[in-house]
Design a protein around this motif. Structure first.
Motif, PDB file in Angstrom:
ATOM      1  N   LEU A   1       0.839  -1.208   0.000  1.00  0.00           N
ATOM      2  CA  LEU A   1       0.000   0.000   0.000  1.00  0.00           C
ATOM      3  C   LEU A   1       0.870   1.254   0.000  1.00  0.00           C
ATOM      4  CD1 LEU A   1      -2.566  -1.134   2.735  1.00  0.00           C
ATOM      5  CD2 LEU A   1      -2.868  -1.187   0.244  1.00  0.00           C
ATOM      6  N   SER A   2       2.106   1.097   0.466  1.00  0.00           N
ATOM      7  CA  SER A   2       2.992   2.256   0.600  1.00  0.00           C
ATOM      8  C   SER A   2       3.936   2.387  -0.598  1.00  0.00           C
ATOM      9  CB  SER A   2       3.803   2.105   1.897  1.00  0.00           C
ATOM     10  OG  SER A   2       5.028   2.772   1.798  1.00  0.00           O
ATOM     11  N   LYS A   3       3.889   3.555  -1.234  1.00  0.00           N
ATOM     12  CA  LYS A   3       4.782   3.811  -2.383  1.00  0.00           C
ATOM     13  C   LYS A   3       6.234   3.834  -1.914  1.00  0.00           C
ATOM     14  CE  LYS A   3       2.241   5.878  -6.116  1.00  0.00           C
ATOM     15  NZ  LYS A   3       0.866   6.191  -5.705  1.00  0.00           N
ATOM     16  N   ASP A   4       6.452   4.348  -0.705  1.00  0.00           N
ATOM     17  CA  ASP A   4       7.826   4.403  -0.171  1.00  0.00           C
ATOM     18  C   ASP A   4       8.432   3.005  -0.078  1.00  0.00           C
ATOM     19  OD1 ASP A   4       7.588   7.086   0.032  1.00  0.00           O
ATOM     20  OD2 ASP A   4       7.344   7.146   2.227  1.00  0.00           O
ATOM     21  N   ARG A   5       7.623   2.071   0.393  1.00  0.00           N
ATOM     22  CA  ARG A   5       8.135   0.700   0.518  1.00  0.00           C
ATOM     23  C   ARG A   5       8.400   0.095  -0.867  1.00  0.00           C
ATOM     24  NH1 ARG A   5      10.972   0.243   4.193  1.00  0.00           N
ATOM     25  NH2 ARG A   5      11.046  -2.001   3.780  1.00  0.00           N
ATOM     26  N   LEU A   6       7.541   0.451  -1.832  1.00  0.00           N
ATOM     27  CA  LEU A   6       7.752  -0.067  -3.199  1.00  0.00           C
ATOM     28  C   LEU A   6       9.019   0.540  -3.804  1.00  0.00           C
ATOM     29  CD1 LEU A   6       4.083  -0.097  -4.538  1.00  0.00           C
ATOM     30  CD2 LEU A   6       5.463  -2.049  -3.793  1.00  0.00           C
ATOM     31  N   ASP A   7       9.315   1.791  -3.445  1.00  0.00           N
ATOM     32  CA  ASP A   7      10.560   2.416  -3.934  1.00  0.00           C
ATOM     33  C   ASP A   7      11.782   1.642  -3.430  1.00  0.00           C
ATOM     34  OD1 ASP A   7       9.200   4.312  -5.281  1.00  0.00           O
ATOM     35  OD2 ASP A   7       9.467   5.910  -3.791  1.00  0.00           O
ATOM     36  N   VAL A   8      11.703   1.202  -2.196  1.00  0.00           N
ATOM     37  CA  VAL A   8      12.809   0.412  -1.621  1.00  0.00           C
ATOM     38  C   VAL A   8      13.021  -0.851  -2.465  1.00  0.00           C
ATOM     39  CG1 VAL A   8      13.519  -0.971   0.403  1.00  0.00           C
ATOM     40  CG2 VAL A   8      12.465   1.300   0.732  1.00  0.00           C
ATOM     41  N   ILE A   9      11.915  -1.498  -2.830  1.00  0.00           N
ATOM     42  CA  ILE A   9      11.990  -2.722  -3.643  1.00  0.00           C
ATOM     43  C   ILE A   9      12.577  -2.398  -5.026  1.00  0.00           C
ATOM     44  CG2 ILE A   9      10.593  -4.519  -4.804  1.00  0.00           C
ATOM     45  CD1 ILE A   9      10.854  -5.039  -1.812  1.00  0.00           C
ATOM     46  N   SER A  10      12.064  -1.332  -5.659  1.00  0.00           N
ATOM     47  CA  SER A  10      12.528  -0.987  -7.020  1.00  0.00           C
ATOM     48  C   SER A  10      14.022  -0.679  -7.038  1.00  0.00           C
ATOM     49  CB  SER A  10      11.767   0.219  -7.547  1.00  0.00           C
ATOM     50  OG  SER A  10      10.424  -0.120  -7.679  1.00  0.00           O
ATOM     51  N   LYS A  11      14.490  -0.050  -5.973  1.00  0.00           N
ATOM     52  CA  LYS A  11      15.911   0.296  -5.905  1.00  0.00           C
ATOM     53  C   LYS A  11      16.779  -0.966  -5.799  1.00  0.00           C
ATOM     54  CE  LYS A  11      18.124   4.312  -3.978  1.00  0.00           C
ATOM     55  NZ  LYS A  11      18.071   5.342  -2.969  1.00  0.00           N
ATOM     56  N   ARG A  12      16.317  -1.901  -4.974  1.00  0.00           N
ATOM     57  CA  ARG A  12      17.115  -3.121  -4.767  1.00  0.00           C
ATOM     58  C   ARG A  12      16.906  -4.156  -5.861  1.00  0.00           C
ATOM     59  NH1 ARG A  12      16.532  -5.295   1.259  1.00  0.00           N
ATOM     60  NH2 ARG A  12      17.854  -6.918   0.404  1.00  0.00           N
ATOM     61  N   PHE A  13      15.685  -4.190  -6.422  1.00  0.00           N
ATOM     62  CA  PHE A  13      15.357  -5.219  -7.425  1.00  0.00           C
ATOM     63  C   PHE A  13      14.669  -4.544  -8.609  1.00  0.00           C
ATOM     64  CE2 PHE A  13      14.871  -6.854  -3.081  1.00  0.00           C
ATOM     65  CZ  PHE A  13      15.845  -7.843  -3.065  1.00  0.00           C
ATOM     66  N   PRO A  14      15.443  -3.872  -9.476  1.00  0.00           N
ATOM     67  CA  PRO A  14      14.842  -3.064 -10.541  1.00  0.00           C
ATOM     68  C   PRO A  14      13.959  -3.853 -11.515  1.00  0.00           C
ATOM     69  CG  PRO A  14      17.244  -2.753 -10.423  1.00  0.00           C
ATOM     70  CD  PRO A  14      16.906  -3.832  -9.479  1.00  0.00           C
TER      71      PRO A  14
END
Ligand SMILES: NC(=O)c1ccc[n+]([C@@H]2O[C@H](COP(=O)([O-])OP(=O)(O)OC[C@H]3O[C@@H](n4cnc5c(N)ncnc54)[C@H](O)[C@@H]3O)[C@@H](O)[C@H]2O)c1
Length: 295
Positions: free
Chosen positions: A33-46
């Motif tokens: 639900l959190s975009k911030d948490r998804l950003d963490v994922i995108s940064k580590r696993f593009p």
């Protein structure tokens, strides 16, 4: 196996990383639900697709399995929807907040005929597996009691939980948030030997003490103490979560029952619910009866 992960808070990224490292599977999409948490994922696993709508994962026919790594109160709804869409499901521990929710998840898995595994990481910890093997090989004799400490973690501020078993053995667990340091030990006292498991140790996590008390035949009241060698078996250093993810992948692939399947997860929820009932009634004893899940 293509996996979708729902929940990318504290624990979710560990699941995504371990799916990446395990052969035979890949985490293809993550929902939070959190975009911030998804950003963490995108940064580590593009390469991983991210979305704030978990239904995109459940409705995606190319996804075989869903890992649910959200707060416990959401597990039932998400698991039921995933099973209804024909997915295999991995649910983080505890399976659910109540016995009725846990039973509903087990039933939904049975109806779907898909794998249900609960993330009881401890079961896959190589040191815990080593202790279990020692007990199963009758290496310490009859188990008299188990004493465990998990402090720096817990349900309530502090809990002293005692569980009795039909064999006469008892287990005691000290759980607390309030502690000056991290303690994670388990001591199993057997009639022949004693095992100490200390998760905080870097090496020699498991030690077997050849110590015990021998009753003298001639005089019941006189006992002889035996203090022998201390042995520390070699324990593989593999991360428990990696062992756990590989097990999930194998169970889905082979159609076999996970070690921490829905029934095992349900048993834990039953014990937790009874522990809460005891806690609310000032520490009263409560009886545990193992009921099979009713269809
Ligand atoms: N196996 C272990 O050792 C271990 C360790 C820690 C946590 N856990 C378990 O993992 C689960 C999650 O714990 P956590 O500490 O990561 O919690 P958390 O609160 O840090 O993260 C949960 C995440 O889920 C997201 N979320 C909630 N509802 C959602 C929904 N409907 N769709 C998409 N995202 C949603 C939240 O936005 C949040 O980012 C719990 O069941 C917890 O008990 C297991």
């Amino acid at each position: 196996m293509r996996v979708g992960v729902i929940g990318a808070g504290y624990w979710g990224p560990n699941i995504v990383r371990n799916l990446h490292e395990a052969p035979g599977a890949e985490a293809v999409a993550v929902a939070d639900l959190s975009k911030d948490r998804l950003d963490v994922i995108s940064k580590r696993f593009p390469a991983v697709r991210v979305t704030t709508n978990y239904r995109e994962l459940i409705d995606d026919p190319s996804i075989d399995a869903i890992c649910i790594v959200t707060p416990v109160g959401t597990h039932r709804k998400l698991a039921e929807e995933a099973f209804a869409a024909g997915k295999h499901v991995f649910v983080e521990k505890p399976l659910a907040a109540t016995v009725s929710d846990a039973e509903a998840i087990v039933r939904a898995g049975d109806r779907a005929g898909k794998t249900l595994m609960v993330g009881h990481t401890f079961v896959y910890n190589p040191a815990v597996v080593a202790v279990k093997e020692i007990l199963e090989s009758d290496g310490i004799g009859r188990v008299h009691y188990i004493d465990s400490q998990r402090v720096n973690l817990g349900l309530e501020d502090v809990v002293f939980l005692q569980i009795g078993f039909p064999s006469g053995a008892i287990a005691h667990a000290h759980l607390s948030w309030l502690a000056p340091s991290k303690l994670r030990t388990m001591i199993v006292i057997g009639s022949q030997k004693m095992v100490v498991y200390d998760d905080v140790q870097g090496v020699e996590k498991v030690k077997i003490y050849d110590q015990g008390v021998d009753k003298l035949e001639s005089d019941e009241l006189r006992r002889s103490y035996r203090a022998g060698d201390i042995h520390s078996p070699r324990v593989p250093m593999t991360e428990a979560l990696q062992v756990e993810m590989r097990h999930f992948i194998e169970c889905v692939r082979d159609g076999t029952k996970p070690r921490s399947d829905g029934e095992a997860g349900l048993t834990v929820v039953r014990v937790l619910e009874l522990a809460m009932r005891s806690l609310r009634s000032g520490g009263a004893r409560v009886a545990y009866r193992l009921d099979p899940v009713r269809a």
